[in-house]
Design a protein around this motif. Structure first.
Motif, PDB file in Angstrom:
ATOM      1  N   LEU A 147       0.815  -1.202   0.000  1.00  0.00           N
ATOM      2  CA  LEU A 147       0.000   0.000   0.000  1.00  0.00           C
ATOM      3  C   LEU A 147       0.861   1.270   0.000  1.00  0.00           C
ATOM      4  CD1 LEU A 147      -2.626  -1.010   2.723  1.00  0.00           C
ATOM      5  CD2 LEU A 147      -2.778  -1.317   0.246  1.00  0.00           C
ATOM      6  N   PRO A 148       0.307   2.394  -0.505  1.00  0.00           N
ATOM      7  CA  PRO A 148       1.072   3.644  -0.547  1.00  0.00           C
ATOM      8  C   PRO A 148       1.063   4.394   0.776  1.00  0.00           C
ATOM      9  CG  PRO A 148      -1.056   3.992  -1.549  1.00  0.00           C
ATOM     10  CD  PRO A 148      -0.986   2.520  -1.194  1.00  0.00           C
ATOM     11  N   VAL A 149      -0.078   4.336   1.481  1.00  0.00           N
ATOM     12  CA  VAL A 149      -0.245   5.070   2.744  1.00  0.00           C
ATOM     13  C   VAL A 149      -1.075   4.226   3.706  1.00  0.00           C
ATOM     14  CG1 VAL A 149      -0.046   7.403   1.757  1.00  0.00           C
ATOM     15  CG2 VAL A 149      -2.272   6.251   1.786  1.00  0.00           C
ATOM     16  N   VAL A 150      -0.920   4.489   4.993  1.00  0.00           N
ATOM     17  CA  VAL A 150      -1.643   3.712   5.994  1.00  0.00           C
ATOM     18  C   VAL A 150      -3.147   3.930   5.886  1.00  0.00           C
ATOM     19  CG1 VAL A 150      -1.533   5.504   7.785  1.00  0.00           C
ATOM     20  CG2 VAL A 150      -1.634   3.073   8.442  1.00  0.00           C
ATOM     21  N   GLU A 151      -3.553   5.116   5.373  1.00  0.00           N
ATOM     22  CA  GLU A 151      -4.984   5.421   5.253  1.00  0.00           C
ATOM     23  C   GLU A 151      -5.710   4.461   4.310  1.00  0.00           C
ATOM     24  OE1 GLU A 151      -3.111   9.289   6.566  1.00  0.00           O
ATOM     25  OE2 GLU A 151      -2.568   7.609   5.273  1.00  0.00           O
ATOM     26  N   ALA A 152      -4.985   3.797   3.425  1.00  0.00           N
ATOM     27  CA  ALA A 152      -5.612   2.886   2.456  1.00  0.00           C
ATOM     28  C   ALA A 152      -6.109   1.592   3.097  1.00  0.00           C
ATOM     29  CB  ALA A 152      -4.617   2.555   1.340  1.00  0.00           C
ATOM     30  N   LYS A 153      -5.561   1.243   4.253  1.00  0.00           N
ATOM     31  CA  LYS A 153      -5.901  -0.039   4.882  1.00  0.00           C
ATOM     32  C   LYS A 153      -7.391  -0.196   5.154  1.00  0.00           C
ATOM     33  CE  LYS A 153      -1.588  -1.243   7.279  1.00  0.00           C
ATOM     34  NZ  LYS A 153      -0.994  -1.568   8.599  1.00  0.00           N
ATOM     35  N   LYS A 154      -8.037   0.873   5.562  1.00  0.00           N
ATOM     36  CA  LYS A 154      -9.435   0.776   5.991  1.00  0.00           C
ATOM     37  C   LYS A 154     -10.394   0.429   4.858  1.00  0.00           C
ATOM     38  CE  LYS A 154      -9.934   5.823   5.666  1.00  0.00           C
ATOM     39  NZ  LYS A 154     -10.114   7.067   6.441  1.00  0.00           N
ATOM     40  N   TYR A 155      -9.950   0.552   3.604  1.00  0.00           N
ATOM     41  CA  TYR A 155     -10.828   0.286   2.473  1.00  0.00           C
ATOM     42  C   TYR A 155     -10.754  -1.156   1.970  1.00  0.00           C
ATOM     43  CZ  TYR A 155     -11.036   5.381   2.358  1.00  0.00           C
ATOM     44  OH  TYR A 155     -11.198   6.699   2.696  1.00  0.00           O
ATOM     45  N   PHE A 156      -9.853  -1.944   2.543  1.00  0.00           N
ATOM     46  CA  PHE A 156      -9.710  -3.322   2.092  1.00  0.00           C
ATOM     47  C   PHE A 156     -10.563  -4.265   2.938  1.00  0.00           C
ATOM     48  CE2 PHE A 156      -6.055  -1.603  -0.084  1.00  0.00           C
ATOM     49  CZ  PHE A 156      -5.976  -2.388  -1.228  1.00  0.00           C
ATOM     50  N   PRO A 157     -10.985  -5.387   2.363  1.00  0.00           N
ATOM     51  CA  PRO A 157     -11.817  -6.358   3.103  1.00  0.00           C
ATOM     52  C   PRO A 157     -11.030  -7.031   4.213  1.00  0.00           C
ATOM     53  CG  PRO A 157     -11.186  -7.248   0.966  1.00  0.00           C
ATOM     54  CD  PRO A 157     -10.773  -5.810   0.968  1.00  0.00           C
ATOM     55  N   ALA A 158     -11.767  -7.661   5.125  1.00  0.00           N
ATOM     56  CA  ALA A 158     -11.148  -8.308   6.290  1.00  0.00           C
ATOM     57  C   ALA A 158     -10.165  -9.398   5.878  1.00  0.00           C
ATOM     58  CB  ALA A 158     -12.235  -8.889   7.186  1.00  0.00           C
ATOM     59  N   GLU A 159     -10.408 -10.028   4.712  1.00  0.00           N
ATOM     60  CA  GLU A 159      -9.537 -11.118   4.263  1.00  0.00           C
ATOM     61  C   GLU A 159      -8.109 -10.652   3.983  1.00  0.00           C
ATOM     62  OE1 GLU A 159     -13.647 -12.226   2.602  1.00  0.00           O
ATOM     63  OE2 GLU A 159     -12.551 -10.441   3.230  1.00  0.00           O
ATOM     64  N   ALA A 160      -7.932  -9.329   3.807  1.00  0.00           N
ATOM     65  CA  ALA A 160      -6.596  -8.797   3.511  1.00  0.00           C
ATOM     66  C   ALA A 160      -5.809  -8.471   4.775  1.00  0.00           C
ATOM     67  CB  ALA A 160      -6.712  -7.541   2.644  1.00  0.00           C
ATOM     68  N   THR A 161      -6.461  -8.558   5.917  1.00  0.00           N
ATOM     69  CA  THR A 161      -5.786  -8.263   7.189  1.00  0.00           C
ATOM     70  C   THR A 161      -4.587  -9.194   7.381  1.00  0.00           C
ATOM     71  OG1 THR A 161      -7.889  -7.580   8.175  1.00  0.00           O
ATOM     72  CG2 THR A 161      -6.072  -8.078   9.687  1.00  0.00           C
ATOM     73  N   GLY A 162      -3.458  -8.610   7.732  1.00  0.00           N
ATOM     74  CA  GLY A 162      -2.247  -9.395   7.922  1.00  0.00           C
ATOM     75  C   GLY A 162      -1.374  -9.485   6.691  1.00  0.00           C
ATOM     76  N   LYS A 163      -1.958  -9.157   5.534  1.00  0.00           N
ATOM     77  CA  LYS A 163      -1.192  -9.195   4.286  1.00  0.00           C
ATOM     78  C   LYS A 163      -0.664  -7.815   3.896  1.00  0.00           C
ATOM     79  CE  LYS A 163      -4.421 -12.584   2.266  1.00  0.00           C
ATOM     80  NZ  LYS A 163      -5.299 -12.814   1.094  1.00  0.00           N
ATOM     81  N   MET A 164      -1.214  -6.773   4.509  1.00  0.00           N
ATOM     82  CA  MET A 164      -0.960  -5.409   4.043  1.00  0.00           C
ATOM     83  C   MET A 164       0.326  -4.821   4.628  1.00  0.00           C
ATOM     84  SD  MET A 164      -4.837  -3.844   4.011  1.00  0.00           S
ATOM     85  CE  MET A 164      -5.275  -4.358   5.665  1.00  0.00           C
ATOM     86  N   HIS A 165       1.085  -4.155   3.742  1.00  0.00           N
ATOM     87  CA  HIS A 165       2.335  -3.509   4.140  1.00  0.00           C
ATOM     88  C   HIS A 165       2.413  -2.139   3.473  1.00  0.00           C
ATOM     89  CE1 HIS A 165       3.876  -7.369   5.720  1.00  0.00           C
ATOM     90  NE2 HIS A 165       3.233  -7.889   4.685  1.00  0.00           N
ATOM     91  N   VAL A 166       2.630  -1.106   4.261  1.00  0.00           N
ATOM     92  CA  VAL A 166       2.727   0.258   3.728  1.00  0.00           C
ATOM     93  C   VAL A 166       4.147   0.479   3.211  1.00  0.00           C
ATOM     94  CG1 VAL A 166       2.555   2.717   4.244  1.00  0.00           C
ATOM     95  CG2 VAL A 166       0.951   1.100   5.296  1.00  0.00           C
ATOM     96  N   VAL A 167       4.265   0.723   1.903  1.00  0.00           N
ATOM     97  CA  VAL A 167       5.591   0.847   1.273  1.00  0.00           C
ATOM     98  C   VAL A 167       5.752   2.132   0.473  1.00  0.00           C
ATOM     99  CG1 VAL A 167       5.873  -1.660   1.135  1.00  0.00           C
ATOM    100  CG2 VAL A 167       4.848  -0.419  -0.786  1.00  0.00           C
ATOM    101  N   GLY A 168       4.669   2.897   0.272  1.00  0.00           N
ATOM    102  CA  GLY A 168       4.752   4.109  -0.539  1.00  0.00           C
ATOM    103  C   GLY A 168       4.667   3.798  -2.020  1.00  0.00           C
ATOM    104  N   ASN A 169       5.076   4.778  -2.840  1.00  0.00           N
ATOM    105  CA  ASN A 169       5.139   4.629  -4.293  1.00  0.00           C
ATOM    106  C   ASN A 169       6.550   4.953  -4.769  1.00  0.00           C
ATOM    107  OD1 ASN A 169       2.463   3.920  -5.216  1.00  0.00           O
ATOM    108  ND2 ASN A 169       1.798   5.959  -4.595  1.00  0.00           N
ATOM    109  N   PRO A 170       7.068   4.210  -5.726  1.00  0.00           N
ATOM    110  CA  PRO A 170       8.409   4.510  -6.247  1.00  0.00           C
ATOM    111  C   PRO A 170       8.463   5.920  -6.840  1.00  0.00           C
ATOM    112  CG  PRO A 170       7.693   2.344  -6.981  1.00  0.00           C
ATOM    113  CD  PRO A 170       6.499   3.004  -6.361  1.00  0.00           C
ATOM    114  N   VAL A 171       9.587   6.600  -6.645  1.00  0.00           N
ATOM    115  CA  VAL A 171       9.787   7.965  -7.135  1.00  0.00           C
ATOM    116  C   VAL A 171      10.991   7.985  -8.068  1.00  0.00           C
ATOM    117  CG1 VAL A 171      10.337  10.346  -6.482  1.00  0.00           C
ATOM    118  CG2 VAL A 171       8.806   8.985  -5.053  1.00  0.00           C
TER     119      VAL A 171
END
Length: 376
Positions: A147-171
């Protein structure tokens, strides 16, 4: 090691994929990377140009507005979707990837879904603060969600919990390395306040109108320099906007008016304030460069994701968001007056933007992919 990357549609999906691919190549000299994308998309040109093999899959997005033309396009989209899964399976069986990564675009759906069903390690990278429908669905079946930002986590379904990692976007590397003082000297700006305004390579009517309003506001201010790019689609509109405001670029030494910015690293480094759209890659560059901004989200994108992107910066007092539907020229003038009379506010916004920056996105993603393979 073989890696299949599905990416397409826009530069916002393709460029991150290329950055990740380059990072993987630096780490693994024997790696084989194959890209999958639409033969009708910009990826069909950009990927081979970057030196990577390209496997075409016919995909097309669905049109939401009702018209006879869009009905025909949607029928073609259904036809493409019906065959995309089979084509993805053919590509995967032939290439035999150890890992499949999707970075967005309609092509990610069938490729990543097919790989997951075949038991191949899979991951997706979402670039926006508000994720697209495809990535929400894929997040349930893939192994990793970047994910790009931590704010994106809340929009994903419960099944994605534990898989998500905030990494930003390449520049882009140039944005990271360019020094502001050198850029100002290169452009001949000196100590003047510098405003950079642009609407992308194609241009955007709303941003061009706002850019012209900034030119009107600048009249009489010899210590304000403006760089404005109107884009390919702004060629006809821009002269009309200038005429309406009695602006003569040829008589204004503090105005750099051009169709396209081919030295964005220099212009971004020189700017005190940036006025632009709020695509994911653009905002990552603003953060990396530490720039204050006025953001005008495009209302013509899926899920209104540019608005959600922009509000992340606004919530951290790094940007001001102006929606097209609410635009008022006097409001813009008041906002510019505030920045002009209080340069410390510009500096503060820039510092807040830099606090959001993640500079090692590609490495973070590669770390995660390598750990995934080790677990498998």
């Amino acid at each position: 090691m073989r890696v299949l990357i599905a990416a397409g549609g826009t530069g916002g999906h393709i460029n991150p994929a290329l950055s990740i691919a380059e990072c993987l190549k630096k780490r693994h000299s024997d790696i084989e990377i194959l890209f999958a994308g639409s033969p009708r998309g910009m990826e069909a040109t950009l990927i081979p140009k970057a030196g990577y093999p390209f496997a075409p899959i016919k995909v097309r997005g669905f049109q939401r507005q009702i018209s006879l033309e869009n009905l025909m396009l949607n029928l073609d989209a259904v036809k493409c979707l019906a065959f995309a899964g089979h084509r993805a399976k053919v590509i995967i069986k032939k290439f035999q990837p150890d890992l499949v990564l999707g970075t967005g675009g309609y092509v990610s759906g069938p490729v990543v879904r097919c790989a997951a069903r075949m038991g191949i390690p899979t991951a997706i990278h979402e670039q926006n603060a508000y994720p697209g429908v495809t990535n929400k669905i894929l997040s349930k079946i893939v192994d990793l969600v970047f994910l790009p930002v931590v704010e994106a986590k809340k929009y994903f379904p419960a099944e994605a919990t534990g898989k998500m990692h905030v990494v930003g976007n390449p520049v882009r590397e140039g944005i990271l390395l360019k020094i502001g003082t050198e850029a100002r000297r290169e452009l001949g700006i000196g100590e003047k306040m510098c405003i950079l305004s642009y609407g992308g390579s194609l241009g955007a009517d709303a941003v061009n109108r706002i850019g012209a309003d900034v030119m009107e506001w600048r009249q009489g201010k010899k210590d304000v320099y403006q760089i404005h790019a109107y884009g390919r689609l702004g060629k006809d509109l821009m002269p009309k906007l200038l005429e309406e405001r009695s602006i003569r670029p040829e008589d204004d030494a503090n105005l750099d008016l051009r169709e396209y910015i081919d030295n964005m690293d220099t212009c971004m480094a020189a700017a005190d304030l940036v006025i632009c759209r709020s695509g994911a890659s653009t905002l990552s560059e603003l953060e990396a460069a530490g720039k204050a901004s006025i953001l005008i989200p495009s209302p013509n994108v899926a899920e209104n994701h540019q608005y959600h992107n922009a509000m992340v910066l606004a919530s951290h007092e790094a940007a001001v968001v102006i929606e097209e539907k609410n635009y008022n020229k006097q409001q813009l003038f008041d906002l510019l007056d505030g920045f002009y009379n209080d340069r410390n506010r510009l500096v503060s916004f820039g510092k807040n933007a830099s606090k959001l920056a993640i500079f090692d996105t590609a490495d973070r993603i590669c770390d995660g992919l390598e750990r995934l393979l080790q677990r498998r």
